[in-house]
Design a protein around this motif. Structure first.
Motif, PDB file in Angstrom:
ATOM      1  N   THR A  64       0.837  -1.011  -0.198  1.00 26.72           N
ATOM      2  CA  THR A  64       0.005  -0.041  -0.056  1.00 26.72           C
ATOM      3  C   THR A  64       0.648   1.329  -0.323  1.00 26.72           C
ATOM      4  O   THR A  64       1.691   1.047   0.216  1.00 26.72           O
ATOM      5  N   ARG A  65       0.350   2.440  -0.513  1.00 28.12           N
ATOM      6  CA  ARG A  65       1.027   3.965  -0.379  1.00 28.12           C
ATOM      7  C   ARG A  65      -0.091   4.904  -0.225  1.00 28.12           C
ATOM      8  O   ARG A  65      -1.013   4.499  -0.895  1.00 28.12           O
ATOM      9  N   ALA A  67       2.847   6.254  -5.642  1.00 28.33           N
ATOM     10  CA  ALA A  67       2.649   4.853  -5.880  1.00 28.33           C
ATOM     11  C   ALA A  67       3.495   4.617  -6.748  1.00 28.33           C
ATOM     12  O   ALA A  67       3.846   3.335  -7.855  1.00 28.33           O
ATOM     13  N   GLN A  68       3.185   6.064  -8.392  1.00 28.42           N
ATOM     14  CA  GLN A  68       3.727   5.416  -9.516  1.00 28.42           C
ATOM     15  C   GLN A  68       4.895   5.338  -9.595  1.00 28.42           C
ATOM     16  O   GLN A  68       5.322   4.231 -11.180  1.00 28.42           O
ATOM     17  N   ASP A  69       5.630   5.557  -8.767  1.00 25.46           N
ATOM     18  CA  ASP A  69       7.929   4.964  -8.585  1.00 25.46           C
ATOM     19  C   ASP A  69       7.666   3.924  -8.131  1.00 25.46           C
ATOM     20  O   ASP A  69       7.969   3.060  -9.066  1.00 25.46           O
ATOM     21  N   LEU A  70       6.635   3.783  -7.558  1.00 23.99           N
ATOM     22  CA  LEU A  70       6.240   2.013  -6.610  1.00 23.99           C
ATOM     23  C   LEU A  70       5.653   1.518  -7.792  1.00 23.99           C
ATOM     24  O   LEU A  70       6.575   0.065  -7.739  1.00 23.99           O
ATOM     25  N   ARG A  71       5.124   1.423  -8.115  1.00 19.96           N
ATOM     26  CA  ARG A  71       4.574   0.993  -9.510  1.00 19.96           C
ATOM     27  C   ARG A  71       6.245   0.197 -10.508  1.00 19.96           C
ATOM     28  O   ARG A  71       5.809  -0.795 -10.774  1.00 19.96           O
ATOM     29  N   VAL A  93      -3.592   0.895  -3.485  1.00 17.39           N
ATOM     30  CA  VAL A  93      -2.801  -0.871  -3.212  1.00 17.39           C
ATOM     31  C   VAL A  93      -2.879  -2.080  -4.564  1.00 17.39           C
ATOM     32  O   VAL A  93      -3.645  -1.371  -5.176  1.00 17.39           O
ATOM     33  N   GLY A  94      -1.380  -2.118  -3.613  1.00 15.82           N
ATOM     34  CA  GLY A  94      -1.107  -2.736  -5.441  1.00 15.82           C
ATOM     35  C   GLY A  94      -1.135  -4.400  -4.857  1.00 15.82           C
ATOM     36  O   GLY A  94      -0.609  -5.271  -3.798  1.00 15.82           O
ATOM     37  N   LEU A  95      -0.855  -5.471  -5.824  1.00 12.94           N
ATOM     38  CA  LEU A  95      -1.073  -6.570  -5.978  1.00 12.94           C
ATOM     39  C   LEU A  95      -0.069  -7.165  -6.847  1.00 12.94           C
ATOM     40  O   LEU A  95      -0.399  -6.856  -7.852  1.00 12.94           O
ATOM     41  N   ASN A  96       1.137  -7.705  -7.097  1.00 15.31           N
ATOM     42  CA  ASN A  96       2.709  -7.734  -7.799  1.00 15.31           C
ATOM     43  C   ASN A  96       2.471  -9.490  -7.574  1.00 15.31           C
ATOM     44  O   ASN A  96       3.079 -10.087  -6.690  1.00 15.31           O
TER      45      ASN A  96
END
Ligand SMILES: C[S@@+](CC[C@H](N)C(=O)[O-])C[C@H]1O[C@@H](n2cnc3c(N)ncnc32)[C@H](O)[C@@H]1O
Length: 219
Positions: A166-167, A178-182, A205-208
């Motif tokens: 999450t961010r 969050a865009q940088d983290l993606r 919230v991201g799921l990778n």
């Protein structure tokens, strides 16, 4: 309540936030944190269905797990005895709450470890995880620390392992971190299975999935 921003916490320890108080925002179903919880739990249910397993067994690790409010109810409703979990939390009080909740829910496969989730030694005795949770972490550390953590995640994961992260993003920030983290997840060999960015909330919230451990390929 507004969580601490990226870069506000010291390199070691828990930062200056009162995390006991922070958790109380989960109790208001209309709070942003409760909204985030619903998304994280939805993604965790999906992750439990889609993550790789080893001989039917699935291992989950949660960094900075707090009271485990995201993980524990989902594991209880899944009712899968082949799922085990290690929750890593620095604060002994929060860890104790998580431990008590796990016991109440009959989750004998859950261990709560009072330890520094930022120290690689904390994971040294753990087999690679099939699901790694990093919720409520990246908004409280510098972007450099977040990038280093993402870069280290493949070492903590089994092949094809999943990460839920999450961010937060605040409207007065020009850039959504969050865009940088993606992008960094992609650079580190992860494919994105889901990214939730509600129009009316500041959480993401991201799921990778770990899809490559290669260092490089000539182009
Ligand atoms: C924002 S809360 C997130 C809690 C939980 N993951 C959630 O989303 O509900 C951050 C948590 O990280 C814990 N924490 C801070 N620094 C830590 C560290 N170095 N190792 C382990 N836990 C830490 C805090 O005590 C707090 O419970």
């Amino acid at each position: 309540m507004r969580p601490a921003r990226c870069g506000q916490t010291p390199a070691h320890g828990q930062g200056e936030q009162n995390w006991q108080e922070w958790h109380q925002h989960y109790d208001d179903p209309g709070s942003s944190l409760a909204g985030r919880l619903r998304v994280v739990q939805r993604d965790l249910r999906r992750a439990l269905a889609e993550a790789p397993r080893a001989d039917g067994r699935l291992r989950l690790v949660a960094m900075c797990a707090g009271e485990g409010r995201d993980v524990l109810p989902v594991l209880a409703s899944a009712g899968d005895p082949l799922v085990s979990a290690v929750l890593v939390e620095f604060d002994p009080g929060l860890a104790s709450t998580a431990r008590a909740t796990a016991a109440e829910l009959g989750l004998s496969g859950v261990r709560v470890r009072v330890a520094d989730a930022g120290d690689p030694a904390t994971y040294a005795d753990l087999a690679p995880a099939h699901i790694l949770m990093a919720c409520g972490v990246f908004g409280n550390v510098t972007m450099a620390d977040a990038r280093r953590t993402i870069a280290a995640m493949p070492m903590l994961l089994a092949d094809g392992g999943l990460v839920i992260w999450t961010r937060g993003h605040f409207p007065d920030d020009d850039r959504d971190p969050a865009q940088d983290l993606r992008a960094h997840f992609e650079d580190c060999g992860f494919e994105e299975l889901a990214f939730t960015r509600p129009d009316d909330a500041h959480f993401r919230v991201g799921l990778n999935r770990l899809s490559s451990r290669r260092l490089f390929s000539f182009v």
